[in-house]
Design a protein around this motif. Structure first.
Motif, PDB file in Angstrom:
ATOM      1  N   ASN A  55       3.884 -14.610  -6.316  1.00  0.00           N
ATOM      2  CA  ASN A  55       3.347 -14.463  -4.592  1.00  0.00           C
ATOM      3  C   ASN A  55       4.285 -13.470  -3.812  1.00  0.00           C
ATOM      4  OD1 ASN A  55       1.525 -14.789  -2.017  1.00  0.00           O
ATOM      5  ND2 ASN A  55       2.902 -16.020  -0.880  1.00  0.00           N
ATOM      6  N   TRP A  56       4.208 -12.418  -4.658  1.00  0.00           N
ATOM      7  CA  TRP A  56       5.620 -11.109  -3.816  1.00  0.00           C
ATOM      8  C   TRP A  56       4.160  -9.831  -2.660  1.00  0.00           C
ATOM      9  CZ3 TRP A  56       9.122  -8.661  -8.036  1.00  0.00           C
ATOM     10  CH2 TRP A  56      10.030  -9.478  -8.385  1.00  0.00           C
ATOM     11  N   GLU A  57       4.872  -9.490  -2.026  1.00  0.00           N
ATOM     12  CA  GLU A  57       4.112  -9.174  -0.615  1.00  0.00           C
ATOM     13  C   GLU A  57       4.545  -7.103  -1.523  1.00  0.00           C
ATOM     14  OE1 GLU A  57       4.022  -9.821   3.199  1.00  0.00           O
ATOM     15  OE2 GLU A  57       5.135  -7.822   3.623  1.00  0.00           O
ATOM     16  N   PHE A  58       2.848  -6.390  -1.617  1.00  0.00           N
ATOM     17  CA  PHE A  58       3.457  -5.529  -2.327  1.00  0.00           C
ATOM     18  C   PHE A  58       2.927  -5.158  -0.722  1.00  0.00           C
ATOM     19  CE2 PHE A  58       0.475  -7.156  -5.744  1.00  0.00           C
ATOM     20  CZ  PHE A  58       1.997  -7.344  -6.821  1.00  0.00           C
ATOM     21  N   MET A  59       4.037  -3.354  -0.791  1.00  0.00           N
ATOM     22  CA  MET A  59       4.342  -2.185   0.221  1.00  0.00           C
ATOM     23  C   MET A  59       3.620  -1.314  -0.613  1.00  0.00           C
ATOM     24  SD  MET A  59       6.989  -1.312   2.634  1.00  0.00           S
ATOM     25  CE  MET A  59       8.242  -0.900   1.401  1.00  0.00           C
ATOM     26  N   SER A  60       3.394  -0.681  -0.342  1.00  0.00           N
ATOM     27  CA  SER A  60       2.460   1.051  -0.711  1.00  0.00           C
ATOM     28  C   SER A  60       3.410   1.892  -0.607  1.00  0.00           C
ATOM     29  CB  SER A  60       1.138   1.543  -0.046  1.00  0.00           C
ATOM     30  OG  SER A  60       0.437   2.491  -0.915  1.00  0.00           O
ATOM     31  N   HIS A  61       3.907   2.276  -2.006  1.00  0.00           N
ATOM     32  CA  HIS A  61       4.703   3.281  -1.944  1.00  0.00           C
ATOM     33  C   HIS A  61       3.748   4.845  -2.116  1.00  0.00           C
ATOM     34  CE1 HIS A  61       8.551   5.888  -1.384  1.00  0.00           C
ATOM     35  NE2 HIS A  61       8.705   4.985  -2.516  1.00  0.00           N
ATOM     36  N   GLY A  62       2.417   5.062  -2.200  1.00  0.00           N
ATOM     37  CA  GLY A  62       1.329   5.560  -2.741  1.00  0.00           C
ATOM     38  C   GLY A  62       0.983   5.482  -3.849  1.00  0.00           C
ATOM     39  N   LEU A  63      -0.132   6.146  -4.303  1.00  0.00           N
ATOM     40  CA  LEU A  63      -0.175   5.409  -5.564  1.00  0.00           C
ATOM     41  C   LEU A  63       0.707   5.556  -6.588  1.00  0.00           C
ATOM     42  CD1 LEU A  63      -3.043   4.686  -6.596  1.00  0.00           C
ATOM     43  CD2 LEU A  63      -3.860   7.418  -7.168  1.00  0.00           C
ATOM     44  N   TYR A  64       1.455   7.129  -6.649  1.00  0.00           N
ATOM     45  CA  TYR A  64       2.204   7.638  -7.685  1.00  0.00           C
ATOM     46  C   TYR A  64       3.665   8.080  -6.648  1.00  0.00           C
ATOM     47  CZ  TYR A  64      -1.221   7.624 -11.080  1.00  0.00           C
ATOM     48  OH  TYR A  64      -2.435   7.118 -11.747  1.00  0.00           O
ATOM     49  N   ASN A  65       5.123   7.203  -7.038  1.00  0.00           N
ATOM     50  CA  ASN A  65       5.855   7.953  -6.489  1.00  0.00           C
ATOM     51  C   ASN A  65       6.015   9.230  -6.456  1.00  0.00           C
ATOM     52  OD1 ASN A  65       7.999   7.267  -4.309  1.00  0.00           O
ATOM     53  ND2 ASN A  65       9.245   7.639  -5.713  1.00  0.00           N
ATOM     54  N   THR A  66       5.458   9.967  -7.155  1.00  0.00           N
ATOM     55  CA  THR A  66       5.607  11.629  -7.696  1.00  0.00           C
ATOM     56  C   THR A  66       4.728  12.421  -7.054  1.00  0.00           C
ATOM     57  OG1 THR A  66       4.900  11.096  -9.263  1.00  0.00           O
ATOM     58  CG2 THR A  66       7.063  11.427  -9.316  1.00  0.00           C
ATOM     59  N   ARG A  67       4.158  11.922  -6.311  1.00  0.00           N
ATOM     60  CA  ARG A  67       2.286  12.287  -5.375  1.00  0.00           C
ATOM     61  C   ARG A  67       2.805  12.098  -4.516  1.00  0.00           C
ATOM     62  NH1 ARG A  67      -3.542  10.861  -7.917  1.00  0.00           N
ATOM     63  NH2 ARG A  67      -2.572  11.750  -9.937  1.00  0.00           N
ATOM     64  N   CYS A  84      -5.606   3.048  -2.442  1.00  0.00           N
ATOM     65  CA  CYS A  84      -4.421   2.483  -2.924  1.00  0.00           C
ATOM     66  C   CYS A  84      -4.535   1.147  -2.132  1.00  0.00           C
ATOM     67  CB  CYS A  84      -2.671   2.904  -1.848  1.00  0.00           C
ATOM     68  SG  CYS A  84      -2.000   4.303  -1.815  1.00  0.00           S
ATOM     69  N   GLN A  85      -5.310   1.152  -0.819  1.00  0.00           N
ATOM     70  CA  GLN A  85      -6.133   0.333  -1.146  1.00  0.00           C
ATOM     71  C   GLN A  85      -7.225  -0.683  -1.550  1.00  0.00           C
ATOM     72  OE1 GLN A  85      -5.303  -1.755   1.506  1.00  0.00           O
ATOM     73  NE2 GLN A  85      -5.375  -1.112   4.324  1.00  0.00           N
ATOM     74  N   ALA A  86      -7.754   0.662  -1.980  1.00  0.00           N
ATOM     75  CA  ALA A  86      -8.659  -0.023  -3.264  1.00  0.00           C
ATOM     76  C   ALA A  86      -8.238  -0.850  -3.896  1.00  0.00           C
ATOM     77  CB  ALA A  86      -9.478   0.663  -3.294  1.00  0.00           C
ATOM     78  N   ILE A  87      -7.108   0.248  -4.762  1.00  0.00           N
ATOM     79  CA  ILE A  87      -6.426  -0.845  -6.271  1.00  0.00           C
ATOM     80  C   ILE A  87      -5.756  -2.708  -5.272  1.00  0.00           C
ATOM     81  CG2 ILE A  87      -4.543  -0.701  -7.318  1.00  0.00           C
ATOM     82  CD1 ILE A  87      -5.002   2.422  -7.365  1.00  0.00           C
ATOM     83  N   HIS A  88      -5.424  -2.161  -4.522  1.00  0.00           N
ATOM     84  CA  HIS A  88      -4.859  -3.464  -4.005  1.00  0.00           C
ATOM     85  C   HIS A  88      -5.305  -4.496  -3.439  1.00  0.00           C
ATOM     86  CE1 HIS A  88      -2.624  -6.327  -0.852  1.00  0.00           C
ATOM     87  NE2 HIS A  88      -1.466  -5.848  -2.273  1.00  0.00           N
ATOM     88  N   LEU A  89      -6.934  -4.270  -2.614  1.00  0.00           N
ATOM     89  CA  LEU A  89      -7.363  -5.141  -2.239  1.00  0.00           C
ATOM     90  C   LEU A  89      -8.791  -5.624  -3.892  1.00  0.00           C
ATOM     91  CD1 LEU A  89      -9.408  -6.890  -0.616  1.00  0.00           C
ATOM     92  CD2 LEU A  89     -11.526  -4.889  -0.441  1.00  0.00           C
ATOM     93  N   ARG A  90      -7.857  -4.797  -4.977  1.00  0.00           N
ATOM     94  CA  ARG A  90      -9.049  -5.373  -6.291  1.00  0.00           C
ATOM     95  C   ARG A  90      -8.103  -6.541  -7.140  1.00  0.00           C
ATOM     96  NH1 ARG A  90      -8.472  -2.386 -10.262  1.00  0.00           N
ATOM     97  NH2 ARG A  90      -8.044  -0.785  -9.607  1.00  0.00           N
ATOM     98  N   HIS A  91      -6.932  -6.183  -6.408  1.00  0.00           N
ATOM     99  CA  HIS A  91      -5.936  -7.004  -7.386  1.00  0.00           C
ATOM    100  C   HIS A  91      -5.675  -8.142  -6.646  1.00  0.00           C
ATOM    101  CE1 HIS A  91      -5.016  -5.039 -11.472  1.00  0.00           C
ATOM    102  NE2 HIS A  91      -5.545  -4.034 -10.290  1.00  0.00           N
ATOM    103  N   THR A  92      -5.783  -8.256  -5.289  1.00  0.00           N
ATOM    104  CA  THR A  92      -4.915  -9.362  -4.449  1.00  0.00           C
ATOM    105  C   THR A  92      -5.775  -9.747  -3.770  1.00  0.00           C
ATOM    106  OG1 THR A  92      -4.743  -7.302  -2.653  1.00  0.00           O
ATOM    107  CG2 THR A  92      -2.832  -8.023  -4.775  1.00  0.00           C
ATOM    108  N   GLY A  93      -7.152  -9.302  -3.697  1.00  0.00           N
ATOM    109  CA  GLY A  93      -8.237 -10.052  -3.095  1.00  0.00           C
ATOM    110  C   GLY A  93      -7.991  -9.732  -1.295  1.00  0.00           C
TER     111      GLY A  93
END
Length: 237
Positions: A55-67, A84-93
């Motif tokens: 149950n860790w919370e994900f705070m987006s650091h972008g898609l890649y930290n070098t992009r 980033c939202q799409a990836i997070h939604l797919r994995h966590t709902g």
């Protein structure tokens, strides 16, 4: 030429260091907010599963930290946030609650765009020890204190080893704890798996976190929990 040394060091964090940190945080029952390149959820499924299970919370650091987001147009930055939202939604709902631009490469549009995306807090600013409201075109956004000082990456670049980093945590904590007698303060401790997850550093981190956990009146919280509390206080004021 490929940066084998740099890649290998950081991949050590994904292969070894993060599991060592997980074990430490599990022992201390600490809630965790991960400043995460969202691509990690797709690239490292075992890590994604382990973090989500805790149950860790994900705070987006972008898609890649070098992009980096410097000089992105408003539309391009909006698209990067939504990716980033799409990836997070797919994995966590769920949709993301926090944002920290990759390598702190924000633009003048970043606050407006993350608020537009429904993100509750932003960590691109380092201007206060308390949450503060950010004026945006629509919605609501809170700046959550983030530290570039109590940050193992900065300490590492300055040649400070684990004992010095732990002492910096203690010094920061003592001042904020005393000030918290009259008004709550936020202390953000930033650790990277490839740095503090090293075997010669993990003990120093465990010692200082154990000390903090045993002090009365200390609340270990995820980013969104702090922001929710802050908003409730403002509404009651």
């Amino acid at each position: 030429h490929p940066d084998i040394l740099g890649y290998g060091l950081r991949d050590y964090g994904n292969r070894v260091g993060v599991w060592r940190l997980m074990a430490l945080f599990d022992r201390l029952s600490l809630p965790v907010t991960v400043s995460l390149s969202l691509s990690v959820l797709d690239l490292y499924p075992e890590l994604a599963e382990a973090m989500i299970r805790r149950n860790w919370e994900f705070m987006s650091h972008g898609l890649y930290n070098t992009r980096y987001h410097w000089n992105l147009s408003e539309d391009d930055e909006r698209a990067a946030i939504e990716a980033c939202q799409a990836i997070h939604l797919r994995h966590t709902g769920q949709r993301l609650k926090g944002w920290f631009s990759p390598a702190a490469s924000n633009t003048v549009n970043t606050p407006d765009l993350v608020a537009e995306s429904g993100i509750a807090y932003l960590c691109d600013l380092y201007h206060d020890d308390q949450p503060t409201p950010v004026r945006v075109r629509q919605g609501q956004l809170v700046s959550l204190p983030y530290s570039m000082e109590v940050n193992d990456s900065i300490a590492w670049r300055r040649g400070q080893e684990a004992a010095a980093f732990a002492e910096k945590i203690r010094d920061e904590y003592e001042v904020l704890y005393a000030e918290g007698e009259t008004h709550a303060r936020v202390m953000n401790i930033d650790v990277h798996p490839f740095i503090m997850g090293q075997p010669h550093r993990i003990d120093a981190l465990e010692q200082v976190l154990t000390e903090l956990a045993n002090r009365p009146g200390v609340w270990f919280a995820k980013g969104s929990d702090i922001v929710d509390w802050y908003i409730q206080q403002q509404e009651q004021a």
